[in-house]
Design a protein around this motif. Structure first.
Motif, PDB file in Angstrom:
ATOM      1  N   ALA A 255     -13.713 -30.258 -16.659  1.00  0.00           N
ATOM      2  CA  ALA A 255     -12.714 -29.993 -17.709  1.00  0.00           C
ATOM      3  C   ALA A 255     -11.949 -31.269 -18.018  1.00  0.00           C
ATOM      4  N   ASN A 256     -12.685 -32.336 -18.245  1.00  0.00           N
ATOM      5  CA  ASN A 256     -12.039 -33.615 -18.515  1.00  0.00           C
ATOM      6  C   ASN A 256     -11.912 -33.889 -20.012  1.00  0.00           C
ATOM      7  N   THR A 257     -11.852 -32.820 -20.787  1.00  0.00           N
ATOM      8  CA  THR A 257     -11.702 -32.930 -22.227  1.00  0.00           C
ATOM      9  C   THR A 257     -10.230 -32.809 -22.605  1.00  0.00           C
ATOM     10  N   GLY A 258      -9.923 -33.069 -23.857  1.00  0.00           N
ATOM     11  CA  GLY A 258      -8.551 -32.881 -24.324  1.00  0.00           C
ATOM     12  C   GLY A 258      -8.011 -34.077 -25.069  1.00  0.00           C
ATOM     13  N   ILE A 259      -7.017 -33.842 -25.914  1.00  0.00           N
ATOM     14  CA  ILE A 259      -6.439 -34.903 -26.746  1.00  0.00           C
ATOM     15  C   ILE A 259      -5.224 -35.548 -26.110  1.00  0.00           C
ATOM     16  N   ALA A 260      -4.762 -35.017 -24.993  1.00  0.00           N
ATOM     17  CA  ALA A 260      -3.539 -35.553 -24.381  1.00  0.00           C
ATOM     18  C   ALA A 260      -3.750 -35.811 -22.897  1.00  0.00           C
ATOM     19  N   GLU A 261      -4.485 -36.877 -22.574  1.00  0.00           N
ATOM     20  CA  GLU A 261      -4.658 -37.272 -21.182  1.00  0.00           C
ATOM     21  C   GLU A 261      -3.358 -37.886 -20.661  1.00  0.00           C
TER      22      GLU A 261
ATOM     23  N   TYR B 140      -3.446 -29.380 -13.663  1.00  0.00           N
ATOM     24  CA  TYR B 140      -3.886 -28.266 -12.822  1.00  0.00           C
ATOM     25  C   TYR B 140      -5.172 -27.654 -13.356  1.00  0.00           C
ATOM     26  N   ALA B 141      -5.271 -27.504 -14.678  1.00  0.00           N
ATOM     27  CA  ALA B 141      -6.461 -26.890 -15.272  1.00  0.00           C
ATOM     28  C   ALA B 141      -7.710 -27.689 -14.908  1.00  0.00           C
ATOM     29  N   ARG B 142      -7.605 -29.007 -14.961  1.00  0.00           N
ATOM     30  CA  ARG B 142      -8.757 -29.838 -14.617  1.00  0.00           C
ATOM     31  C   ARG B 142      -9.071 -29.755 -13.121  1.00  0.00           C
ATOM     32  N   ALA B 143      -8.025 -29.845 -12.287  1.00  0.00           N
ATOM     33  CA  ALA B 143      -8.239 -29.807 -10.846  1.00  0.00           C
ATOM     34  C   ALA B 143      -8.846 -28.473 -10.405  1.00  0.00           C
ATOM     35  N   LYS B 144      -8.349 -27.379 -10.955  1.00  0.00           N
ATOM     36  CA  LYS B 144      -8.864 -26.059 -10.587  1.00  0.00           C
ATOM     37  C   LYS B 144     -10.294 -25.891 -11.070  1.00  0.00           C
TER      38      LYS B 144
ATOM     39  N   SER C 252      -0.229 -31.427 -25.595  1.00  0.00           N
ATOM     40  CA  SER C 252      -0.492 -30.952 -24.237  1.00  0.00           C
ATOM     41  C   SER C 252      -0.934 -29.494 -24.252  1.00  0.00           C
ATOM     42  N   LEU C 253      -0.289 -28.694 -25.082  1.00  0.00           N
ATOM     43  CA  LEU C 253      -0.681 -27.291 -25.193  1.00  0.00           C
ATOM     44  C   LEU C 253      -2.102 -27.172 -25.719  1.00  0.00           C
ATOM     45  N   VAL C 254      -2.426 -27.970 -26.720  1.00  0.00           N
ATOM     46  CA  VAL C 254      -3.786 -27.966 -27.263  1.00  0.00           C
ATOM     47  C   VAL C 254      -4.790 -28.368 -26.187  1.00  0.00           C
ATOM     48  N   THR C 255      -4.424 -29.350 -25.366  1.00  0.00           N
ATOM     49  CA  THR C 255      -5.315 -29.806 -24.303  1.00  0.00           C
ATOM     50  C   THR C 255      -5.567 -28.700 -23.280  1.00  0.00           C
ATOM     51  N   VAL C 256      -4.527 -27.965 -22.930  1.00  0.00           N
ATOM     52  CA  VAL C 256      -4.700 -26.843 -22.003  1.00  0.00           C
ATOM     53  C   VAL C 256      -5.697 -25.839 -22.580  1.00  0.00           C
ATOM     54  N   VAL C 257      -5.523 -25.497 -23.847  1.00  0.00           N
ATOM     55  CA  VAL C 257      -6.427 -24.544 -24.501  1.00  0.00           C
ATOM     56  C   VAL C 257      -7.846 -25.097 -24.529  1.00  0.00           C
ATOM     57  N   GLN C 258      -7.988 -26.383 -24.839  1.00  0.00           N
ATOM     58  CA  GLN C 258      -9.320 -26.997 -24.860  1.00  0.00           C
ATOM     59  C   GLN C 258      -9.997 -26.901 -23.505  1.00  0.00           C
ATOM     60  N   ARG C 259      -9.257 -27.133 -22.453  1.00  0.00           N
ATOM     61  CA  ARG C 259      -9.846 -27.091 -21.114  1.00  0.00           C
ATOM     62  C   ARG C 259     -10.205 -25.667 -20.696  1.00  0.00           C
ATOM     63  N   VAL C 260      -9.367 -24.714 -21.079  1.00  0.00           N
ATOM     64  CA  VAL C 260      -9.680 -23.313 -20.779  1.00  0.00           C
ATOM     65  C   VAL C 260     -10.956 -22.896 -21.508  1.00  0.00           C
TER      66      VAL C 260
ATOM     67  N   THR D 230     -13.343 -24.845 -22.588  1.00  0.00           N
ATOM     68  CA  THR D 230     -14.472 -25.588 -22.013  1.00  0.00           C
ATOM     69  C   THR D 230     -15.002 -24.900 -20.759  1.00  0.00           C
ATOM     70  N   VAL D 231     -14.096 -24.495 -19.876  1.00  0.00           N
ATOM     71  CA  VAL D 231     -14.514 -23.815 -18.645  1.00  0.00           C
ATOM     72  C   VAL D 231     -15.095 -22.446 -18.960  1.00  0.00           C
ATOM     73  N   LEU D 232     -14.526 -21.747 -19.932  1.00  0.00           N
ATOM     74  CA  LEU D 232     -15.048 -20.435 -20.325  1.00  0.00           C
ATOM     75  C   LEU D 232     -16.497 -20.553 -20.802  1.00  0.00           C
ATOM     76  N   ARG D 233     -16.773 -21.559 -21.617  1.00  0.00           N
ATOM     77  CA  ARG D 233     -18.132 -21.751 -22.110  1.00  0.00           C
ATOM     78  C   ARG D 233     -19.099 -22.074 -20.977  1.00  0.00           C
ATOM     79  N   GLN D 234     -18.644 -22.908 -20.034  1.00  0.00           N
ATOM     80  CA  GLN D 234     -19.514 -23.235 -18.905  1.00  0.00           C
ATOM     81  C   GLN D 234     -19.801 -22.003 -18.055  1.00  0.00           C
ATOM     82  N   SER D 235     -18.780 -21.203 -17.838  1.00  0.00           N
ATOM     83  CA  SER D 235     -18.961 -20.003 -17.006  1.00  0.00           C
ATOM     84  C   SER D 235     -19.903 -19.013 -17.674  1.00  0.00           C
ATOM     85  N   ARG D 236     -19.851 -18.921 -19.002  1.00  0.00           N
ATOM     86  CA  ARG D 236     -20.750 -18.008 -19.725  1.00  0.00           C
ATOM     87  C   ARG D 236     -22.186 -18.492 -19.673  1.00  0.00           C
ATOM     88  N   ARG D 237     -22.378 -19.826 -19.724  1.00  0.00           N
ATOM     89  CA  ARG D 237     -23.737 -20.352 -19.627  1.00  0.00           C
ATOM     90  C   ARG D 237     -24.355 -20.077 -18.266  1.00  0.00           C
TER      91      ARG D 237
END
Length: 203
Positions: free
Chosen positions: A143-149, A131-135, A184-192, A194-201
């Motif tokens: 948000a195609n980053t993360g250790i648990a695809e 969901y994090a990636r799709a949203k 999976s939890l780490v991946t969710v945090v990584q994607r959040v 990642t999107v936060l950094r993009q939004s700030r830029r």
């Protein structure tokens, strides 16, 4: 998700079957649906009764439809948003069937409620990863980053379940699911993040 080299290998392997099915009028969408039904029946029909190894074998046989339908769509020239939507949606159905099948077994005949809890947690977090990636993509981010695809999560789960079905200690599956939950939890945090950094830029 298969990496580029693996996808190229499987494309070559499945090309004859893809062409043969297309000649017989079989559509890529039909293959997608049949693959999902096969995975779901294998997981929900065999896992709950404790047939972990054979459940994994059936699931493995059908899970390659995820590659086959893509090859067929490219040859038929029908690759597009509908196919991508259907494929992604039914991927979630397959994930749910696999983890629910394991949880059903664990809470019932398996007698290992800790595995049932972990399978449920992995399912929930896996859905959140997707969901994090799709949203993010719907909002114009990546948000195609993360250790648990998805591919890594499923391979690890199925290998562990199959080995337990062959007689390895149940602790193997418990440990794998626990690690997947954390990953999976780490991946969710990584994607959040990642999107936060993009939004700030973007300001």
């Amino acid at each position: 998700m298969l990496d580029r080299h693996a996808r190229g290998l499987f494309t070559r392997l499945f090309t004859p079957a893809a062409r043969a099915l297309l000649r017989r009028g079989v559509s890529p969408d039909a293959v997608t649906v049949v693959g999902t039904l096969g995975v779901s029946l294998g997981a929900l029909g065999l896992f709950p009764g404790g047939h972990l190894f054979w459940g994994v074998m059936v699931i493995t046989a059908f899970v390659f439809s995820d590659v086959l339908d893509g090859v067929m769509a490219r040859f038929a020239g029908t690759s597009g948003r509908w196919g991508a939507f259907l494929d992604s949606t039914l991927d979630r159905v397959q994930d749910a069937a696999i983890f629910l099948g394991l949880a059903w077994w664990a809470f019932g005949a398996g007698g290992h409620p800790e595995i049932g809890v972990l399978a449920t947690v992995c399912l929930s977090l896996g859905m959140l990863v997707s969901y994090a990636r799709a949203k993010a993509e719907a909002l114009g981010f990546t948000a195609n980053t993360g250790i648990a695809e998805r591919a890594e999560r499923l391979v690890a789960t199925l290998v562990a379940a199959g080995l337990v079905g062959l007689g390895l200690p149940v602790l193997v599956l418990t440990a794998v699911l626990a690690l997947l939950a954390v990953a999976s939890l780490v991946t969710v945090v990584q994607r959040v993040v990642t999107v936060l950094r993009q939004s700030r830029r973007l300001g």
